[in-house]
Design an enzyme around this catalytic site. Sequence first.
Site, PDB file in Angstrom:
ATOM      1  N   ARG A 170      17.196 -30.233  10.998  1.00 34.57           N
ATOM      2  CA  ARG A 170      15.976 -30.521  11.950  1.00 34.57           C
ATOM      3  C   ARG A 170      15.489 -29.050  12.456  1.00 34.57           C
ATOM      4  O   ARG A 170      15.946 -28.607  14.388  1.00 34.57           O
ATOM      5  CB  ARG A 170      16.872 -30.718  13.898  1.00 34.57           C
ATOM      6  CG  ARG A 170      16.533 -31.283  13.879  1.00 34.57           C
ATOM      7  CD  ARG A 170      17.050 -32.534  15.072  1.00 34.57           C
ATOM      8  NE  ARG A 170      18.168 -33.406  14.680  1.00 34.57           N
ATOM      9  CZ  ARG A 170      19.188 -32.876  15.596  1.00 34.57           C
ATOM     10  NH1 ARG A 170      19.632 -32.136  16.555  1.00 34.57           N
ATOM     11  NH2 ARG A 170      20.515 -33.692  15.200  1.00 34.57           N
ATOM     12  N   ASP A 180      12.236 -39.454  10.164  1.00 24.32           N
ATOM     13  CA  ASP A 180      13.615 -40.031  10.878  1.00 24.32           C
ATOM     14  C   ASP A 180      14.033 -40.557   9.586  1.00 24.32           C
ATOM     15  O   ASP A 180      13.442 -41.200   9.329  1.00 24.32           O
ATOM     16  CB  ASP A 180      13.661 -40.226  12.183  1.00 24.32           C
ATOM     17  CG  ASP A 180      13.973 -40.484  13.121  1.00 24.32           C
ATOM     18  OD1 ASP A 180      15.530 -39.356  12.822  1.00 24.32           O
ATOM     19  OD2 ASP A 180      14.816 -41.613  13.025  1.00 24.32           O
ATOM     20  N   TYR A 206      23.417 -47.931  12.275  1.00 21.73           N
ATOM     21  CA  TYR A 206      22.684 -48.701  13.479  1.00 21.73           C
ATOM     22  C   TYR A 206      21.888 -50.020  13.653  1.00 21.73           C
ATOM     23  O   TYR A 206      21.838 -50.669  14.399  1.00 21.73           O
ATOM     24  CB  TYR A 206      21.630 -47.544  13.171  1.00 21.73           C
ATOM     25  CG  TYR A 206      20.992 -45.999  13.975  1.00 21.73           C
ATOM     26  CD1 TYR A 206      21.524 -45.362  13.238  1.00 21.73           C
ATOM     27  CD2 TYR A 206      21.099 -46.131  15.118  1.00 21.73           C
ATOM     28  CE1 TYR A 206      21.582 -43.527  13.903  1.00 21.73           C
ATOM     29  CE2 TYR A 206      21.028 -44.515  16.011  1.00 21.73           C
ATOM     30  CZ  TYR A 206      21.231 -43.837  15.325  1.00 21.73           C
ATOM     31  OH  TYR A 206      21.456 -42.673  16.086  1.00 21.73           O
TER      32      TYR A 206
END
Lengths: 355, 355
Positions: free
Chosen positions: A34, A83, A160
Amino acid sequence: MSDNSNVRPAWDDSLMMKAARCEPVSRTPVWLMRQAGRYMSEYREVRSQTTFLDLCKSPALCAEVMCTAVERLGVDAAIIFSDILPILQPMGLDLEYAQGEGPIIHNPIRTAEDLSRITELQDVSPMDYVFETVRLTRESIADDIPVIGFAGAPFTLASYAIEGGSSRSYMHAKSLMFGQPDAWRELMERLARSVARYLIAQIDAGAQLVQLFDSWIGCLGWDDYKQYALPYVQSIVQEINAARPNAPVIYFGTGNPALLPLFKQSGAQVVGIDWRIRLDDAWNTVGHDVAVQGNLDPVLLLSTPEMIRERVAEVLSQAAGRPGHIFNLGHGVLKETPVENAIALVEAVKELSAK
Amino acid sequence: MSDNSNVRPAWDDSLMMKAARCEPVSRTPVWLMRQAGRYMSEYREVRSQTTFLDLCKSPALCAEVMCTAVERLGVDAAIIFSDILPILQPMGLDLEYAQGEGPIIHNPIRTAEDLSRITELQDVSPMDYVFETVRLTRESIADDIPVIGFAGAPFTLASYAIEGGSSRSYMHAKSLMFGQPDAWRELMERLARSVARYLIAQIDAGAQLVQLFDSWIGCLGWDDYKQYALPYVQSIVQEINAARPNAPVIYFGTGNPALLPLFKQSGAQVVGIDWRIRLDDAWNTVGHDVAVQGNLDPVLLLSTPEMIRERVAEVLSQAAGRPGHIFNLGHGVLKETPVENAIALVEAVKELSAK
């Protein structure tokens, strides 16, 4: 880039690629998970003009924010700005990044029947914007800086898709896993084949390495990881190694150091280590024939350049100059990080590891 | 209870106490963390009439919900119904259990200066309601069922006091720890001395064992745990062992199996093991001279009695009949757990471990 195919590209001889292949290097390569993100004003500027998902789908902006970060920090690798979750959209999931709440999936999978809504990605063209991001990032960055492609690992993507967002207990994901093992296997296979194709296409678009993020894997114990998650990581790594043998795979699973011996069995050339275990203990556990990436606690970047330097020295002393260490944090840069501290980290690694 | 001090009380010869002392037992004792809780209708009934904090401060209700749970489940120990955070109130923190949001501290500590607001608990009488809960639970439960007192371990209490609630990165807690080590030490010492007095008073009120919950400790790496957290756990265990040598201490730190060799150094007679590591690997790591408690994944209680039985058998086979195993989950019972499954777990342990 050179037109002459006999000339070895500069990135192939870079610190990062050499370390990933466990070859000796003049100093330890460093990049930060990141590294382009909310802690950086240049990023916030770009981000303020668009939503997160639209940014991910704007290759020129993605390349810009990453190139800016690489230049400001002076790091040795450029991971594409993207992402792990957008791949779930063409697979049938209704993904939204809600303001201040993190990603939400509006139609999560909960039962074996729900699986009919999940389409394996046979054709990866819905992800063309990511491949374009790889191309533009590769074009925009210095030739001796490798570009890293990435994807979520199957367990993390499945979690997820099933939970519909982040979770403390991963109750729904594990319930499907324990209660409907056939449906679980089918879901994981679809994800694994989709991710393998997706990563190979990123390599073909210009990525020199690929990283698999298993961000939620730490909620599994040894036997469950071995049975329900590892085989799918292995199949992805095998497919990439067979199809694109020159692109090392980095496997990063955070949250449970007890799984490290199994992470080695993933077949990945590089194992990412979080800060929960000493780098030397981790490396002894996975064996010195694989490279390791890590592992400073990201919260240390909120301290002072002096403290950061001290802790960098400690990690480097644990790596002990062995070939195959890529310096990184144990997880992503926190948004509260002062940019100067991230720069201080990179400078400390460069200076203290120089031979 | 007997008036004759020469007669050994029934609890002293119980399965739980023997296992905690690593003595041989006829079968493995079992209890569940959070065995009285929202998954149980009897608990929800009581809880609907009061707030969580008021319930914690109502010893008769606390004893009632725990005795009900012990009877329904048929477990071998009764942990008092309470919470780790109320001790922070008399120490100067403004604690609230907000509806559906978990605990919040309205005046968290962020700087060395804020420490002036934190009072060490010299006199534990503000916690009298907890000691009364211990007394009533001890009185209400069968003589051969030990009562477990408990407290939060210093790092976990400090994290709450600093973060003001739960956290993903523990950024504020670690920032104080890294950035103001003297203030950190002072805070941890005040917490450790307060907790030691609090647990000794629980023993004096009738608890046979005490458990230290280090629920957030998994966010620390090896060196930081060793420097910033372990010494304070050690001082608590030492004080209890010196003052009340017959009361075993259970130390439960979840979230990072790499810390287990240091958990052994806590001096606790029993080390709690979460589900992230196999019980046999964990026990080999801490050594067979300490008892272990654990370690079924709590999410398994959402599956079926058959699957639970299979997994209980697997944990028992890892324990291999060695003296010193207390069966438990790797963390607390989830509120979504069917009570029948919790009962099935207890029955499976009793049946499969009988010699």
